[in-house]
Design an enzyme around this catalytic site. Structure first.
Site, short mmCIF file in Angstrom:
data_model
loop_
_atom_site.label_atom_id
_atom_site.label_comp_id
_atom_site.label_asym_id
_atom_site.label_seq_id
_atom_site.Cartn_x
_atom_site.Cartn_y
_atom_site.Cartn_z
N HIS A 166 11.56 7.11 -5.34
CA HIS A 166 12.15 6.01 -6.20
C HIS A 166 10.96 5.46 -7.25
CE1 HIS A 166 15.52 4.30 -3.46
NE2 HIS A 166 15.41 5.38 -3.58
N ARG B 274 18.52 6.93 -12.38
CA ARG B 274 18.04 5.42 -12.68
C ARG B 274 16.70 5.14 -12.43
NH1 ARG B 274 20.28 6.23 -7.87
NH2 ARG B 274 19.55 4.91 -6.10
N HIS C 240 -15.46 2.48 3.98
CA HIS C 240 -15.87 2.53 5.39
C HIS C 240 -14.85 2.51 6.21
CE1 HIS C 240 -16.37 -1.63 3.86
NE2 HIS C 240 -16.31 -1.95 5.09
C1 RB5 Z 1 -13.37 -3.75 4.50
O1 RB5 Z 1 -13.50 -4.50 5.51
C2 RB5 Z 1 -11.93 -4.21 4.04
O2 RB5 Z 1 -11.84 -5.43 3.36
C3 RB5 Z 1 -11.24 -3.10 3.09
O3 RB5 Z 1 -11.09 -1.98 3.77
C4 RB5 Z 1 -9.73 -3.47 2.80
O4 RB5 Z 1 -8.83 -3.61 3.60
C5 RB5 Z 1 -9.75 -4.28 1.67
O5 RB5 Z 1 -8.46 -4.64 1.08
#
Ligand code: RB5
Length: 147
Positions: A100, A134, A11
């Protein structure tokens, strides 16, 4: 045939994902939008595994993920063998991740970049080749068993 690029977000990345899907289309790619498809709260690992399994099993050469910080997506995606998922917060980081580290998944920290920055980061990542030399040796060592 245009390259299929799987893309997924939770989200927190939902809005920027919509912008990046448009951008991928405009650049001639075929985005495969695996969700989330609404601002309802979802669990980021579910989307990370959807995108990363396609790269792991080579039905896609590269993919894109977004979450709030980029971190949760990177923890989950990088558990897949052969996946090198890089969090990039600026175009130069995205370029270095390709040159890289041969990053095959780009992760955007959606709460820390604007839409325009997100687009610039995506473009930089898509347009940059792996430098080899490398760096090939170092990338190969990533897959070694930890001692
Ligand atoms: C969602 O709130 C958040 O935890 C998620 O989008 C993310 O940042 C997690 O690492």
């Amino acid at each position: 045939m245009s390259e299929v690029i799987p893309i997924g977000s939770d989200h927190a990345g939902f809005q920027l994902k919509a912008r990046l899907v448009e951008e991928l289309r405009a650049l001639g790619y075929e985005p495969l939008d695996l969700g989330t498809h609404s601002p309802e709260s979802v669990d980021y690992p579910d989307l990370a595994h959807e995108v990363a399994s396609r790269v792991e099993h080579q039905s896609a050469r590269r993919g894109v993920l977004l979450c709030g910080s980029g971190l949760g997506m990177s923890y989950a995606a990088n558990r897949h063998p052969g996946v090198r998922a890089a969090v990039a917060w600026a175009p130069e980081v995205a370029r270095l991740a390709r040159q890289h580290n041969d990053a095959n998944i780009l992760i955007l920290p959606a709460r820390f970049v604007s839409e325009e920055e997100g687009v610039d980061i995506l473009r930089a990542w898509l347009q940059t080749e792996f430098a080899g030399g490398r760096h090939s040796r170092r990338v190969a060592k990533i897959e070694q068993e930890p001692r």
